[in-house]
Design an enzyme around this catalytic site. Structure first.
Site, PDB file in Angstrom:
ATOM      1  N   ASP A 214       9.320   2.681   1.300  1.00 40.23           N
ATOM      2  CA  ASP A 214       8.192   3.447   1.823  1.00 40.23           C
ATOM      3  C   ASP A 214       8.106   3.202   3.326  1.00 40.23           C
ATOM      4  O   ASP A 214       7.621   2.165   3.766  1.00 40.23           O
ATOM      5  CB  ASP A 214       6.915   2.986   1.101  1.00 40.23           C
ATOM      6  CG  ASP A 214       5.676   3.736   1.587  1.00 40.23           C
ATOM      7  OD1 ASP A 214       5.761   4.413   2.622  1.00 40.23           O
ATOM      8  OD2 ASP A 214       4.631   3.620   0.919  1.00 40.23           O
TER       9      ASP A 214
ATOM     10  N   LYS B 174       3.112  10.572   7.927  1.00 41.93           N
ATOM     11  CA  LYS B 174       2.393  10.252   9.173  1.00 41.93           C
ATOM     12  C   LYS B 174       2.889  11.059  10.383  1.00 41.93           C
ATOM     13  O   LYS B 174       2.594  12.222  10.496  1.00 41.93           O
ATOM     14  CB  LYS B 174       2.423   8.750   9.426  1.00 41.93           C
ATOM     15  CG  LYS B 174       1.589   7.969   8.384  1.00 41.93           C
ATOM     16  CD  LYS B 174       1.007   6.718   8.950  1.00 41.93           C
ATOM     17  CE  LYS B 174       0.384   5.812   7.893  1.00 41.93           C
ATOM     18  NZ  LYS B 174      -1.009   6.150   7.576  1.00 41.93           N
TER      19      LYS B 174
ATOM     20  N   PHE C 223       0.861  -1.199   0.000  1.00 40.68           N
ATOM     21  CA  PHE C 223       0.000   0.000   0.000  1.00 40.68           C
ATOM     22  C   PHE C 223       0.887   1.236   0.000  1.00 40.68           C
ATOM     23  O   PHE C 223       1.767   1.379   0.836  1.00 40.68           O
ATOM     24  CB  PHE C 223      -0.921   0.029   1.229  1.00 40.68           C
ATOM     25  CG  PHE C 223      -1.867   1.200   1.201  1.00 40.68           C
ATOM     26  CD1 PHE C 223      -3.094   1.103   0.562  1.00 40.68           C
ATOM     27  CD2 PHE C 223      -1.517   2.419   1.774  1.00 40.68           C
ATOM     28  CE1 PHE C 223      -3.963   2.190   0.495  1.00 40.68           C
ATOM     29  CE2 PHE C 223      -2.380   3.511   1.716  1.00 40.68           C
ATOM     30  CZ  PHE C 223      -3.600   3.392   1.076  1.00 40.68           C
TER      31      PHE C 223
HETATM   32  C1  LIG Z   1       3.104   2.529   3.674  1.00 41.45           C
HETATM   33  C2  LIG Z   1       2.208   3.671   3.313  1.00 41.45           C
HETATM   34  N1  LIG Z   1       2.525   4.443   2.262  1.00 41.45           N
HETATM   35  C3  LIG Z   1       1.764   5.480   1.907  1.00 41.45           C
HETATM   36  C4  LIG Z   1       0.613   5.796   2.582  1.00 41.45           C
HETATM   37  C5  LIG Z   1      -0.225   6.961   2.148  1.00 41.45           C
HETATM   38  O1  LIG Z   1      -0.144   7.989   3.074  1.00 41.45           O
HETATM   39  P1  LIG Z   1      -1.234   9.161   3.088  1.00 41.45           P
HETATM   40  O2  LIG Z   1      -2.523   8.544   3.551  1.00 41.45           O
HETATM   41  O3  LIG Z   1      -0.657  10.178   4.038  1.00 41.45           O
HETATM   42  O4  LIG Z   1      -1.336   9.680   1.709  1.00 41.45           O
HETATM   43  C6  LIG Z   1       0.241   5.020   3.695  1.00 41.45           C
HETATM   44  C7  LIG Z   1      -0.985   5.326   4.442  1.00 41.45           C
HETATM   45  O5  LIG Z   1      -1.457   4.596   5.250  1.00 41.45           O
HETATM   46  C8  LIG Z   1       1.066   3.928   4.053  1.00 41.45           C
HETATM   47  O6  LIG Z   1       0.753   3.148   5.103  1.00 41.45           O
END
Ligand SMILES: Cc1ncc(COP(=O)(O)O)c(C=O)c1O
Length: 385
Positions: A216, A245, A131
């Site tokens: 990520d 986050k 994700f």
């Molecule tokens: C691993 C990861 N990458 C990217 C995102 C996307 O972040 P945002 O919701 O701040 O766009 C999330 C959100 O939960 C995530 O867990």
């Protein structure tokens, strides 16, 4: 009209809602409009690492709000400059430059664009159950069909291979691959940790093939897994590291840390109005100081190990597995997680799903031992009922 009725009347409708209106937070607790308190293992989707309304962040935000709230990156700015310096000092070796933005998906989006600029290649290899966010580029890298299908066709050139399978990755990466995009521990995908061999193998594969490795750490970063960056568990050094986050203690922010293989960047090739704004930068400096000074990674490691052991002892038929790293914990069930999440909320514990059958806990790293124990007791009661 009640808060719930008012929101229901005007909300876009894109979010599945829970029947509670949260109006206040402190540490690892939040309160609803009736004054009932909850142990918050949602923590704003893992944002409230330093706790809700952390006094150090509140003070920094108030002070900065009186000084300068916004300042685009076409100008230089004192707090932004200090934040970049701090991030580079804390980052894994070699990640010495910073692109600031406003969310996780924007950080991933920027990393994908920077990888394309650097390599001139358009293909990306990501993973099943990965994700990475909801904007079109990050969504193209995200696996879950229900998030993707309404928006197809997405970007061409993205492939998804099984996670934690180095052979599958080797078979997918070729001379057209510009980036390999991985989480160190898959969050939304069910709290699945990548093995050392897999992650270091991916790094080597990228070095050999000329692709860039994007890690990520939007969810795993800043102490969540028991290290400041989950990369540190393995000595993993990506070319691009995505953060968001909890970086600014709850104020929206995203960041991409960049290594020496990121190149071909000319002024104007990317940007965002709010990126590096002074308010978020001040909040992030305060949050980072708090995380380091209070050894939140160490606290996360200790509390997480305790909670894993405690939850692992629960005798409940419905539990298939308890797993996690630091305070990123997944309880995989033999049934759908949603009804249990609802009962947990009624019993005063807020938790998240991760895929259909996993209950995920992402509490603030400052959660007290007492609250953590109470949350575990409640989970035991609910899962054994
Ligand atoms: C691993 C990861 N990458 C990217 C995102 C996307 O972040 P945002 O919701 O701040 O766009 C999330 C959100 O939960 C995530 O867990």
């Amino acid at each position: 009209m009640s808060i719930i009725e008012l929101e229901n009347k005007y909300t876009s409708g894109v979010y599945p809602k829970r029947e509670v209106a949260i109006v206040r937070g402190e540490g690892a607790r939040v309160w609803d409009e009736q004054g009932r308190s909850y142990i918050d293992c949602v923590a704003g989707h893992g944002v409230a690492i330093v706790g809700h309304c952390n006094p150090a962040v509140v003070d920094a935000v108030c002070q900065q709000a009186h000084t300068l709230i916004t300042c685009p990156e076409i100008f230089y700015n004192d707090v932004r400059a200090r934040l970049m310096e701090r991030l580079a000092a804390l980052a894994p070796d070699g990640l010495q430059r910073v692109f600031l933005c406003n969310s996780g998906t924007e950080a991933v989006e920027a990393a994908l664009k920077l990888a394309r600029l650097s390599t001139g290649r358009t293909c990306v290899v990501a993973t099943m159950r990965g994700f990475h966010g909801r904007t079109m580029g990050a969504l193209s890298a995200t696996w879950e069909p229900k998030y993707r299908e309404p928006y197809e066709p997405l970007l061409p050139g993205f492939r998804h291979v099984p996670y934690n399978n180095l052979d599958a990755l080797r078979n997918a990466v070729d001379e057209k691959t510009g980036a390999v995009l991985l989480e160190v521990v898959q969050g939304e995908g069910g709290v699945n940790a990548g093995s050392r061999e897999y992650l270091l193998g991916a790094q080597e594969l990228c070095e050999q093939s000329g692709a860039l490795l994007i890690i990520d750490e939007v969810q795993t970063g800043l102490g969540r897994t028991g290290k400041l960056f989950a990369c540190e568990y393995h000595g993993l050094i990506p070319d691009l590291l995505c953060l968001a986050k909890g970086l600014a203690g709850g104020v929206p922010i995203g960041a991409v840390l960049m290594g020496p293989r990121v190149c071909n960047i000319q002024p104007g090739v990317h940007g965002t109005t709010f990126g590096g704004n002074s308010l978020a930068a001040a909040a992030a400096l305060a949050a980072l100081d708090y995380i380091v000074q209070n050894d939140l990674p160490g606290q996360s490691a200790r509390k997480g190990a305790w909670a894993l052991e405690r939850l692992g002892r629960i005798q409940a038929r419905v539990i298939r597995e308890v797993r996690g790293l630091g305070l990123m914990i997944g309880i995989e069930l033999r049934q759908k997680a949603t009804p249990y999440l609802r009962t947990l909320m009624e019993e005063g514990v807020l938790a998240l799903p991760a895929g259909p059958t996993v209950v995920r806990l992402l509490p603030p790293l400052v959660i007290t031992e007492q609250d953590l124990a109470e949350a575990c007791d409640t989970i035991e009661r609910v899962l054994t009922a």
